[in-house]
Design a protein around this motif. Sequence first.
Motif, mmCIF file in Angstrom:
data_model
loop_
_atom_site.group_PDB
_atom_site.id
_atom_site.type_symbol
_atom_site.label_atom_id
_atom_site.label_comp_id
_atom_site.label_asym_id
_atom_site.label_seq_id
_atom_site.Cartn_x
_atom_site.Cartn_y
_atom_site.Cartn_z
ATOM 1 N N ARG A 1 0.822 -1.189 0.000
ATOM 2 C CA ARG A 1 0.000 0.000 0.000
ATOM 3 C C ARG A 1 0.864 1.250 0.000
ATOM 4 N N SER A 2 1.910 1.207 0.771
ATOM 5 C CA SER A 2 2.815 2.345 0.858
ATOM 6 C C SER A 2 3.480 2.625 -0.491
ATOM 7 N N LEU A 3 3.851 1.574 -1.204
ATOM 8 C CA LEU A 3 4.462 1.762 -2.518
ATOM 9 C C LEU A 3 3.498 2.440 -3.484
ATOM 10 N N ALA A 4 2.239 2.035 -3.447
ATOM 11 C CA ALA A 4 1.246 2.643 -4.328
ATOM 12 C C ALA A 4 1.087 4.124 -4.003
ATOM 13 N N LYS A 5 1.092 4.450 -2.728
ATOM 14 C CA LYS A 5 0.993 5.857 -2.332
ATOM 15 C C LYS A 5 2.208 6.647 -2.814
ATOM 16 N N ASN A 6 3.380 6.049 -2.688
ATOM 17 C CA ASN A 6 4.596 6.726 -3.149
ATOM 18 C C ASN A 6 4.560 6.971 -4.647
ATOM 19 N N LYS A 26 7.867 -1.411 -7.137
ATOM 20 C CA LYS A 26 6.495 -1.905 -7.020
ATOM 21 C C LYS A 26 6.273 -3.107 -7.932
ATOM 22 N N ALA A 27 6.815 -3.060 -9.134
ATOM 23 C CA ALA A 27 6.691 -4.193 -10.059
ATOM 24 C C ALA A 27 7.389 -5.431 -9.502
ATOM 25 N N SER A 28 8.553 -5.234 -8.897
ATOM 26 C CA SER A 28 9.283 -6.365 -8.299
ATOM 27 C C SER A 28 8.492 -6.979 -7.148
ATOM 28 N N VAL A 29 7.941 -6.127 -6.297
ATOM 29 C CA VAL A 29 7.145 -6.614 -5.162
ATOM 30 C C VAL A 29 5.892 -7.329 -5.658
ATOM 31 N N ASP A 30 5.226 -6.753 -6.641
ATOM 32 C CA ASP A 30 4.023 -7.385 -7.197
ATOM 33 C C ASP A 30 4.348 -8.734 -7.834
ATOM 34 N N GLY A 31 5.522 -8.844 -8.429
ATOM 35 C CA GLY A 31 5.937 -10.111 -9.008
ATOM 36 C C GLY A 31 6.274 -11.160 -7.953
#
Length: 83
Positions: A1-6, A26-31
Amino acid sequence: RSLAKNVKFFEKNNLTGCLAIATQIKASVDGFKPSVPVIMSLRNPGMRERHWANVNAQCNTEIVPDEKLTLEGIMETGIADHL
């Protein structure tokens, strides 16, 4: 959530360098998120030899739980496709 806000903050404030980095992270975390259930299951301290034998049989793999076992090695077996 924090990444999306950033990411949204960087977009809004036109911080392109930060936005590029945040988007990549964010892409790495989502992967990585789909791997979490595999990690949680295989890291369970209740996993015994019979459980590993069952996992290997059902997934047609040769995973040996020893000190050389890595997450990368496990994921390369395609085990996540069987969950």
